[in-house]
Design an enzyme around this catalytic site. Structure first.
Site, mmCIF file in Angstrom:
data_model
loop_
_atom_site.group_PDB
_atom_site.id
_atom_site.type_symbol
_atom_site.label_atom_id
_atom_site.label_comp_id
_atom_site.label_asym_id
_atom_site.label_seq_id
_atom_site.Cartn_x
_atom_site.Cartn_y
_atom_site.Cartn_z
ATOM 1 N NE ARG A 36 -26.980 -30.160 -96.961
ATOM 2 C CZ ARG A 36 -28.194 -29.902 -97.490
ATOM 3 N NH1 ARG A 36 -28.626 -30.920 -98.217
ATOM 4 N NH2 ARG A 36 -28.730 -28.635 -97.559
ATOM 5 N NE ARG A 87 -30.569 -32.320 -94.180
ATOM 6 C CZ ARG A 87 -31.030 -32.454 -95.370
ATOM 7 N NH1 ARG A 87 -30.986 -33.436 -95.809
ATOM 8 N NH2 ARG A 87 -31.554 -31.465 -96.070
ATOM 9 C CG ASP A 146 -31.504 -35.141 -102.690
ATOM 10 O OD1 ASP A 146 -32.347 -35.058 -101.707
ATOM 11 O OD2 ASP A 146 -30.557 -34.590 -103.018
ATOM 12 C CG ASP A 200 -28.989 -33.902 -99.319
ATOM 13 O OD1 ASP A 200 -30.252 -34.056 -98.993
ATOM 14 O OD2 ASP A 200 -28.918 -33.118 -99.935
HETATM 15 N N1 ROI Z 1 -22.359 -29.910 -102.888
HETATM 16 C C1 ROI Z 1 -21.803 -31.343 -103.183
HETATM 17 N N2 ROI Z 1 -20.669 -31.225 -103.860
HETATM 18 N N3 ROI Z 1 -22.441 -32.411 -102.909
HETATM 19 C C2 ROI Z 1 -23.522 -32.422 -102.316
HETATM 20 O O1 ROI Z 1 -23.933 -33.462 -102.112
HETATM 21 C C3 ROI Z 1 -24.326 -31.188 -101.951
HETATM 22 N N4 ROI Z 1 -25.603 -31.395 -101.539
HETATM 23 C C4 ROI Z 1 -26.147 -30.044 -101.439
HETATM 24 C C5 ROI Z 1 -25.448 -28.743 -101.726
HETATM 25 C C6 ROI Z 1 -25.668 -27.656 -100.611
HETATM 26 C C7 ROI Z 1 -26.336 -27.838 -102.838
HETATM 27 N N5 ROI Z 1 -24.127 -28.927 -102.398
HETATM 28 C C8 ROI Z 1 -23.732 -29.978 -102.484
HETATM 29 O O2 ROI Z 1 -27.574 -29.831 -100.847
#
Ligand code: ROI
Length: 167
Positions: A98, A89, A103, A101
Site C-alpha cells: 500500500r 490508496r 490507522d 496506511d
Molecule cells: N507490515 C509492516 N511491516 N508494516 C505495515 O505497516 C504493515 N501493514 C499492513 C500489513 C500488510 C499487515 N503488513 C505490514 O497492513
C-alpha cells in the site's frame, strides 16, 4: 463526539511500502498537521520494517504520530481515509502492498467497537512496527485501554529487523 474544549490525545500509525514510502509518510504527516482540530503533533522516528503478512511485497516504512484533537474518532477516521485516498490508496488486496496506511491506534482512553473502527487498534499489541515507534513518543507508563501497559507489550514483542532509518 469529544468535547471541543478538551482535546483528546490520539496516536496514529503510519505505514507505506510503495512509491517512495518516506515521502509518503512525510506528506501524510503534513496533511494531518494541517487538519482543523489537530494540534501539538509529535512524529516518531521513521522505521524500516519487514512486511507482516505476505512476504512478496517491499519492506515498509512505519512511524507513529501523536496529536491532540478536538475531532471525534469518526471524524478523524474520515479525515485519515481522505488523506489515504489522496495518496492513491486503493483498498483491494487484504494485507497487500500500500502507498499509505493511516490507522487510529489509540484515542485517549476510549474503547471503540464500531462497525468501521476498532480502537485500540486490534493488532497493535503484536506489531513491533507499531509498539517501538509508539514507545519513542508516548509516556513511559502508557496504558493501552483494555490491555497491558505499553512496557509489557514491548517486552513480549521482538523487534524483528525493525531499524530506524535516516530521514
Ligand atoms: N507490515 C509492516 N511491516 N508494516 C505495515 O505497516 C504493515 N501493514 C499492513 C500489513 C500488510 C499487515 N503488513 C505490514 O497492513
Amino acid at each position: 463526539m469529544s468535547d471541543s474544549q478538551t482535546p483528546v490525545e490520539a496516536y496514529i500509525g503510519l505505514g507505506s511500502n510503495l512509491d517512495n514510502p518516506v515521502a509518503n509518510l512525510h506528506s501524510a504527516y503534513q496533511a494531518i498537521c494541517a487538519l482543523e482540530g489537530v494540534t501539538s503533533p509529535v512524529l516518531s522516528p521513521l522505521y524500516g520494517s519487514k512486511p507482516v503478512g505476505p512476504q512478496d511485497q517491499p519492506d515498509y516504512v512505519n512511524a507513529v504520530l501523536r496529536i491532540n484533537t478536538s475531532l471525534s474518532a469518526q471524524q478523524l477516521l474520515s479525515e485519515l481515509q481522505q488523506i489515504e485516498n489522496a495518496h492513491g490508496r486503493v483498498r483491494n488486496i487484504r494485507w497487500g502492498a500500500r502507498t499509505l496506511d493511516l490507522d487510529i491506534l489509540l484515542f485517549g482512553k476510549a474503547i471503540i467497537n464500531d462497525a468501521n473502527l476498532i480502537v485500540p487498534h486490534i493488532e497493535m499489541a503484536n506489531r513491533g512496527f507499531v509498539l517501538y515507534p509508539l514507545a519513542d513518543i508516548a509516556p513511559s507508563d502508557l496504558q493501552i485501554p483494555g490491555q497491558n501497559s505499553l512496557a509489557q507489550l514491548l517486552a513480549a514483542c521482538p523487534a524483528d529487523g525493525l531499524h530506524r532509518i535516516a530521514e
